[in-house]
Motif scaffolding. Structure first.
Motif, PDB file in Angstrom:
ATOM      1  N   LEU A 450       0.827  -1.203   0.000  1.00 40.30           N
ATOM      2  CA  LEU A 450       0.000   0.000   0.000  1.00 40.30           C
ATOM      3  C   LEU A 450       0.867   1.260   0.000  1.00 40.30           C
ATOM      4  CD1 LEU A 450      -2.755  -1.146   2.515  1.00 40.30           C
ATOM      5  CD2 LEU A 450      -3.021  -0.857   0.040  1.00 40.30           C
ATOM      6  N   THR A 451       1.972   1.217   0.723  1.00 44.23           N
ATOM      7  CA  THR A 451       2.893   2.351   0.729  1.00 44.23           C
ATOM      8  C   THR A 451       3.460   2.591  -0.667  1.00 44.23           C
ATOM      9  OG1 THR A 451       3.489   1.953   3.049  1.00 44.23           O
ATOM     10  CG2 THR A 451       5.028   3.270   1.739  1.00 44.23           C
ATOM     11  N   ALA A 452       3.837   1.506  -1.357  1.00 46.83           N
ATOM     12  CA  ALA A 452       4.388   1.630  -2.708  1.00 46.83           C
ATOM     13  C   ALA A 452       3.361   2.188  -3.680  1.00 46.83           C
ATOM     14  CB  ALA A 452       4.894   0.270  -3.192  1.00 46.83           C
ATOM     15  N   ARG A 453       2.136   1.684  -3.616  1.00 52.87           N
ATOM     16  CA  ARG A 453       1.089   2.163  -4.525  1.00 52.87           C
ATOM     17  C   ARG A 453       0.733   3.621  -4.239  1.00 52.87           C
ATOM     18  NH1 ARG A 453       0.013  -0.311  -9.145  1.00 52.87           N
ATOM     19  NH2 ARG A 453      -2.252  -0.181  -9.012  1.00 52.87           N
ATOM     20  N   LEU A 454       0.709   3.976  -2.971  1.00 52.47           N
ATOM     21  CA  LEU A 454       0.403   5.360  -2.606  1.00 52.47           C
ATOM     22  C   LEU A 454       1.523   6.294  -3.081  1.00 52.47           C
ATOM     23  CD1 LEU A 454      -1.644   7.159  -1.171  1.00 52.47           C
ATOM     24  CD2 LEU A 454      -0.472   6.678   0.984  1.00 52.47           C
ATOM     25  N   ARG A 455       2.754   5.834  -2.965  1.00 55.21           N
ATOM     26  CA  ARG A 455       3.888   6.644  -3.404  1.00 55.21           C
ATOM     27  C   ARG A 455       3.804   6.922  -4.918  1.00 55.21           C
ATOM     28  NH1 ARG A 455       7.504   3.638  -1.412  1.00 55.21           N
ATOM     29  NH2 ARG A 455       7.855   2.322  -3.218  1.00 55.21           N
ATOM     30  N   THR A 456       3.536   5.904  -5.731  1.00 56.95           N
ATOM     31  CA  THR A 456       3.464   6.096  -7.183  1.00 56.95           C
ATOM     32  C   THR A 456       2.242   6.930  -7.570  1.00 56.95           C
ATOM     33  OG1 THR A 456       2.340   3.960  -7.438  1.00 56.95           O
ATOM     34  CG2 THR A 456       4.735   3.974  -7.692  1.00 56.95           C
ATOM     35  N   THR A 457       1.154   6.761  -6.834  1.00 58.41           N
ATOM     36  CA  THR A 457      -0.056   7.553  -7.132  1.00 58.41           C
ATOM     37  C   THR A 457       0.179   9.028  -6.842  1.00 58.41           C
ATOM     38  OG1 THR A 457      -1.485   5.648  -6.642  1.00 58.41           O
ATOM     39  CG2 THR A 457      -2.515   7.814  -6.620  1.00 58.41           C
ATOM     40  N   ARG A 458       0.791   9.305  -5.714  1.00 55.52           N
ATOM     41  CA  ARG A 458       1.076  10.706  -5.371  1.00 55.52           C
ATOM     42  C   ARG A 458       2.089  11.319  -6.338  1.00 55.52           C
ATOM     43  NH1 ARG A 458       1.170   9.807   1.215  1.00 55.52           N
ATOM     44  NH2 ARG A 458      -1.038  10.218   1.553  1.00 55.52           N
ATOM     45  N   ALA A 459       3.033  10.493  -6.819  1.00 60.01           N
ATOM     46  CA  ALA A 459       3.989  10.994  -7.808  1.00 60.01           C
ATOM     47  C   ALA A 459       3.270  11.347  -9.107  1.00 60.01           C
ATOM     48  CB  ALA A 459       5.070   9.960  -8.071  1.00 60.01           C
ATOM     49  N   ALA A 460       2.274  10.522  -9.484  1.00 60.61           N
ATOM     50  CA  ALA A 460       1.507  10.815 -10.696  1.00 60.61           C
ATOM     51  C   ALA A 460       0.687  12.094 -10.541  1.00 60.61           C
ATOM     52  CB  ALA A 460       0.584   9.624 -11.019  1.00 60.61           C
TER      53      ALA A 460
END
Length: 464
Positions: A450-460
């Motif tokens: 979840l941390t990884a997915r949240l990180r990439t989403t916020r980067a997008a």
């Protein structure tokens, strides 16, 4: 001069032998080079931002490397992966060899205990790199490598799929480099056991008046799990048989990707350990367990918990329930409550289901073919409109149904990966799931993902 030394170190790491160095000098140069790389890796981990650093990984990498005496003639060098040393008058036995990056410091930590005794055997609990990584650096002339009969096959597929698994691990642990080491002592694989231990046939390594048994215990961290047993001292060296915590619900499913583990094998292996009645358990992660009453209670609870989840899953399958029904319904009764920080019951249910009945759930014809549901995302968006779908997804989220929201948001983002409202809602849903994961089960791998997915989403979102 510094440049020359650096080139020499890199050449040694690359596996180049220097004819003008003695074998002993070559080994020392190798250890020095690996030690420098290990220090750099730790520094990289410590300098990683809090948002990119997994809490459990940070906890493990910060464990000081030092030696401790567990019992007379039994020592341990701590680290990410512990190294265990058993002394006898005829030579030494090593159980697990930790991460290659930490091997120089672990060798130094155990130097006084080792003395000049020959290293007769290295016993590997299983094929994972945090247990086998130092084997090439520890081995001496005449040292025999002991592994499970399934070790060569487990090492083979992990080696052939190394980049695939490395990429997945980098998602969960972003401080890892872009590619795994492929040459020299830091490279995974290439170990050729001298002695293979079969299931049901313990190997006797007794020598120097010390009784030593190596026992095959499949089903835990894979098909190639070994235990080392000192019957006179009632000490069990467990490797990763229990996972990093004891007791806990075991990790039948591995998010990072590996073969599904066999639940009945694990239950049978747990029963074997219960029969030994160990007084001390020495794992290859974290500290030994020394309370025999707590050990026996934990062993029985783990065995019964896995059996319960297995039986409830099978019963539900026979009753015609779907895998998703059972993932939601099967929970441990209070008497069998265990930490799910590493293994999670709902994931075990799905693993057991697919171990027995494969990935085809007998409900959707499209599962049998190569066209994924995402292929029609643009059609759904065109028919309903992205605004309407995101609005419906937001209603689900506001009603406390973040997974429903994610299903709908994924449809929109398949069609347009830069849709701002969809990305914002995905971030909200992921953050909700992450906070829930931390406050409820605390499952490390769920938190990593979840941390990884949240990180990439916020980067997008930031890139819009």
């Amino acid at each position: 001069m510094k440049k020359i030394l650096l080139l020499i170190g890199l050449a040694i790491i690359g596996g180049v032998a220097f004819v003008f160095f003695s074998p002993s000098a070559q080994k020392q140069l190798q250890l020095a080079a690996v030690d420098r790389i290990g220090d750099a890796a730790v520094s990289r981990m410590e300098n990683t931002s809090d948002t990119d650093r997994s809490p459990v990984a940070a906890q493990f990498i910060s464990i000081p490397i030092e030696a401790r005496e567990i019992s007379a003639g039994v020592y341990q060098a701590t680290g990410v992966g512990n190294v265990q040393l058993i002394k006898t008058s005829e030579g030494d036995v090593l159980f697990d060899t930790g991460l290659a990056l930490q091997t120089p410091k672990q060798i130094e930590a155990l130097a006084n205990a080792r003395g000049d005794a020959p290293l007769r055997y290295i016993v590997l609990s299983h094929s994972h790199a945090d247990h086998t990584g130092g084997a090439k650096l520890w081995a001496e002339k005449g040292t025999k490598l002991v592994a499970h009969a399934e070790f060569p096959e487990e090492q083979r597929y992990l080696t052939e799929l190394q980049q695939y698994f490395w990429n997945r691990n980098r998602t969960l642990f972003p401080f890892l480099g872009e590619r795994p080491p492929m040459r020299g002592p830091l490279a995974y694989g290439g170990l050729e056991p001298d002695l293979l231990v079969q299931n049901g046939a313990p190997l006797d390594l007794s020598m120097g008046g010390v009784s030593i048994e190596v026992i095959a215990a499949p089903g835990a961290e894979g098909a190639d799990n070994l235990l080392l047993w000192l019957p006179e001292k009632k000490i069990l060296f467990s490797g990763d048989f229990f996972g990093p915590l004891f007791p806990q619900f075991p990790n039948i499913f591995t998010m990072r990707g590996e073969k599904i583990r066999k639940p009945i094998e694990y239950i049978n292996s747990l029963q074997t350990v219960i029969g030994l009645q160990p007084e001390i358990i020495v794992p290859s992660h974290l500290a030994p367990q020394t309370d025999m009453a707590a050990i026996m209670d934990g062993l029985v609870k783990m065995r019964d918990a896995v059996q319960y989840v297995h039986d409830e899953t099978v019963k539900g399958m026979n009753a015609g329930k779907s895998v998703y029904d059972l993932m939601a319904e099967v929970t441990l009764p209070e008497a069998l409550s265990l930490s799910q920080e590493h293994g999670r019951v709902s994931w075990a249910v799905k693993s057991i289901w697919e171990y027995y009945a494969t990935w085809f759930h007998f409900d959707r014809t499209t599962e049998l073919y190569e066209v994924p549901a995402s292929a029609v995302a643009s059609d759904l968006v065109e028919a309903s409109g992205a605004v309407a779908i995101v609005s419906r997804a937001r209603a689900h989220f506001d009603a406390g149904r973040p997974l429903h929201a994610l299903h709908l948001v994924d449809v929109v983002l398949e069609n347009d990966p830069q849709d701002p409202p969809a990305l914002e809602l995905r971030a909200d849903a992921l953050n909700f799931l992450l906070e829930r994961a931390k406050s409820e089960l605390g499952n490390a791998y769920e938190i990593y993902w979840l941390t990884a997915r949240l990180r990439t989403t916020r980067a997008a979102i930031a890139a819009l």
